[in-house]
Write a protein that holds these residues in place. Structure first.
Motif, PDB file in Angstrom:
ATOM      1  N   ARG A 115       0.817  -1.221   0.000  1.00  0.00           N
ATOM      2  CA  ARG A 115       0.000   0.000   0.000  1.00  0.00           C
ATOM      3  C   ARG A 115       0.850   1.271   0.000  1.00  0.00           C
ATOM      4  N   LYS A 116       2.011   1.193  -0.590  1.00  0.00           N
ATOM      5  CA  LYS A 116       2.876   2.356  -0.723  1.00  0.00           C
ATOM      6  C   LYS A 116       2.515   3.115  -1.996  1.00  0.00           C
ATOM      7  N   ARG A 117       3.436   3.956  -2.445  1.00  0.00           N
ATOM      8  CA  ARG A 117       3.215   4.775  -3.636  1.00  0.00           C
ATOM      9  C   ARG A 117       2.929   3.898  -4.852  1.00  0.00           C
ATOM     10  N   LYS A 118       1.949   4.314  -5.646  1.00  0.00           N
ATOM     11  CA  LYS A 118       1.610   3.530  -6.825  1.00  0.00           C
ATOM     12  C   LYS A 118       2.589   3.839  -7.958  1.00  0.00           C
ATOM     13  N   MET A 119       2.888   2.814  -8.762  1.00  0.00           N
ATOM     14  CA  MET A 119       3.816   2.917  -9.878  1.00  0.00           C
ATOM     15  C   MET A 119       3.246   2.183 -11.082  1.00  0.00           C
ATOM     16  N   PRO A 120       3.659   2.555 -12.296  1.00  0.00           N
ATOM     17  CA  PRO A 120       3.172   1.835 -13.485  1.00  0.00           C
ATOM     18  C   PRO A 120       3.528   0.363 -13.420  1.00  0.00           C
ATOM     19  N   VAL A 121       2.622  -0.476 -13.876  1.00  0.00           N
ATOM     20  CA  VAL A 121       2.831  -1.918 -13.777  1.00  0.00           C
ATOM     21  C   VAL A 121       4.008  -2.368 -14.629  1.00  0.00           C
ATOM     22  N   THR A 122       4.349  -1.604 -15.673  1.00  0.00           N
ATOM     23  CA  THR A 122       5.503  -1.966 -16.490  1.00  0.00           C
ATOM     24  C   THR A 122       6.806  -1.816 -15.710  1.00  0.00           C
ATOM     25  N   THR A 123       6.821  -0.981 -14.661  1.00  0.00           N
ATOM     26  CA  THR A 123       8.002  -0.885 -13.801  1.00  0.00           C
ATOM     27  C   THR A 123       8.244  -2.215 -13.097  1.00  0.00           C
ATOM     28  N   LEU A 124       7.175  -2.866 -12.642  1.00  0.00           N
ATOM     29  CA  LEU A 124       7.311  -4.171 -11.993  1.00  0.00           C
ATOM     30  C   LEU A 124       7.823  -5.212 -12.984  1.00  0.00           C
ATOM     31  N   LEU A 125       7.320  -5.196 -14.201  1.00  0.00           N
ATOM     32  CA  LEU A 125       7.759  -6.160 -15.207  1.00  0.00           C
ATOM     33  C   LEU A 125       9.220  -5.934 -15.584  1.00  0.00           C
ATOM     34  N   LYS A 126       9.632  -4.675 -15.671  1.00  0.00           N
ATOM     35  CA  LYS A 126      11.032  -4.379 -15.985  1.00  0.00           C
ATOM     36  C   LYS A 126      11.943  -4.771 -14.829  1.00  0.00           C
ATOM     37  N   ALA A 127      11.461  -4.615 -13.593  1.00  0.00           N
ATOM     38  CA  ALA A 127      12.259  -5.039 -12.440  1.00  0.00           C
ATOM     39  C   ALA A 127      12.452  -6.547 -12.423  1.00  0.00           C
ATOM     40  N   MET A 128      11.553  -7.285 -13.045  1.00  0.00           N
ATOM     41  CA  MET A 128      11.667  -8.741 -13.133  1.00  0.00           C
ATOM     42  C   MET A 128      12.553  -9.183 -14.292  1.00  0.00           C
TER      43      MET A 128
END
Length: 381
Positions: A200-213
């Motif tokens: 429940r922290k700051r929201k970020m674009p979901v593509t950031t999560l995919l790039k982090a993976m």
């Protein structure tokens, strides 16, 4: 049958032949046995399989950044408690026993850990471990406390929708609850961009999560959208007609056959099953890309100059007739594209990638780290 008069007015009768005390089980035995197996304080033979040993091994071994020093866990033992739990209640103390751990320090000659330079074992004091009383309770600063089982959300994926406070639309959300670790929330905004939150922290674009993976923008587009090929025949740009997604659709523009330039599918014509079978019988396969069609295609590969290697059009570029003219001038015959607007899952992933400023895996990891650990700058390795 025994009679017991517990009141001056009511005579209670008990028909059981057993004593009431024999019917009451030891309700705190589960907690006492569980904590006893976790510590294995008095049984050194079972300490290798205790819960405390597993907790140690989840952190050890520890190494420095250069991988030349290793600190490993060997064993542990408990000292004697200084005070009994009754004395702790009377003198406002904590009922505990000292915990000692034997650690092994290894210094390697090189980072490959092929030869040992120095090895040393030493017992160190870690902390005072709280002990459980016979009543299944703990005593902290003279106050007796017990562990209460709490309700927790079952792990899984949960979907929900709610009314937007800004517009009269529905906002769809999803929550991933793991067995252990951070909660992962997904949500759409009013512009249909897809975001995620960690704990429940700051929201970020979901593509950031995919790039982090470890996924690049090219990998993301290819994973969510069907890849297609546009070819240049010397005069027109042509693309294959997708029969699998044409049933029931209406095109807002005319579909021109690439072989003869004739209109195969007039605009606003609903493609029925009968019409589709008739279309297949004409051996129609490819159509010409016109101004009305080209803007729906997005590049999934960088277009580079074959002589200099300079990137002309990067991955993720939405095509236009001007960009196709650039491709024609560099004599590029084939390009790989996707069509997010014509996808079954919608163009949400592509539109979200346009607002994502993180271009590499490293930047994505730093951005996620800063959202979780506010004010703590990540260390670059």
């Amino acid at each position: 049958m025994k009679n017991s008069n517990h009141s001056n007015y009511i005579l209670r009768k008990r028909f059981s032949e057993k004593d009431d005390g024999a019917l009451i089980p030891d309700l705190i035995s589960l907690q006492k046995d569980s904590y006893k197996k976790f510590l294995e304080k008095d049984n050194k033979e079972n300490q290798a399989n205790s819960g405390l040993t597993r907790a140690f091994k989840s952190f050890f071994p520890l190494s420095d950044l250069n991988k030349t020093v290793t600190l490993d866990f060997v064993s542990y033992r408990f000292g004697n408690a200084k005070y009994t739990y009754k004395e702790c209640l009377q003198s406002s103390r904590t009922y505990s026993a000292p915990l000692y751990a034997t650690l092994r320090l290894i210094i390697w000659d090189d980072a490959d850990k092929k030869s040992i330079k120095i090895i040393k074992e030493q017992e160190v004091f870690l902390c005072d471990m709280p002990l459980m009383t016979d009543n299944g309770s703990f005593i902290f600063s003279g106050i007796e406390r017990v562990i209460i089982s709490q309700m927790r959300r079952a792990p899984g994926v949960f979907f929900d929708l709610e009314d937007s406070k800004i517009s009269n639309t529905k906002i769809y959300t999803a929550r991933v609850i793991p067995m252990n670790g951070s909660w992962l929330d997904f949500e759409f905004d009013i512009r249909d961009a897809l975001y995620f939150r960690l704990d429940r922290k700051r929201k970020m674009p979901v593509t950031t999560l995919l790039k982090a993976m470890g996924m690049s923008l090219e990998d993301i587009l290819k994973a969510f959208y069907k890849q297609r090929e546009i070819t240049f025949d010397g005069k027109n740009f042509i693309v294959d007609f997708d029969y699998s997604k044409a049933l029931g659709k209406k095109f807002e523009f005319d579909i021109l056959n690439s072989e003869n330039g004739e209109i195969v599918i007039p605009r606003d014509t609903k493609i029925t099953k009968r019409f589709l079978e008739k279309l297949k019988s004409t051996s129609f396969k490819t159509f010409v890309i016109t101004d009305n069609i080209v803007h729906s295609f997005v590049l999934v590969e960088d277009i580079a100059n074959s002589k200099t290697g300079e990137v002309i059009l990067p991955v993720g570029t939405r095509l236009s007739m001007e960009k196709l003219e650039i491709i024609r001038n560099f004599d590029i015959k084939k390009i790989e594209v996707v069509n997010p607007d014509n996808s079954e899952i919608g163009n949400y992933i592509y539109e979200t990638s346009l607002i994502d400023k993180n271009t590499t895996q490293e930047l994505a990891l730093y951005d996620i780290y800063k959202s979780i650990r506010i004010g703590d700058n990540p260390t670059r390795l």
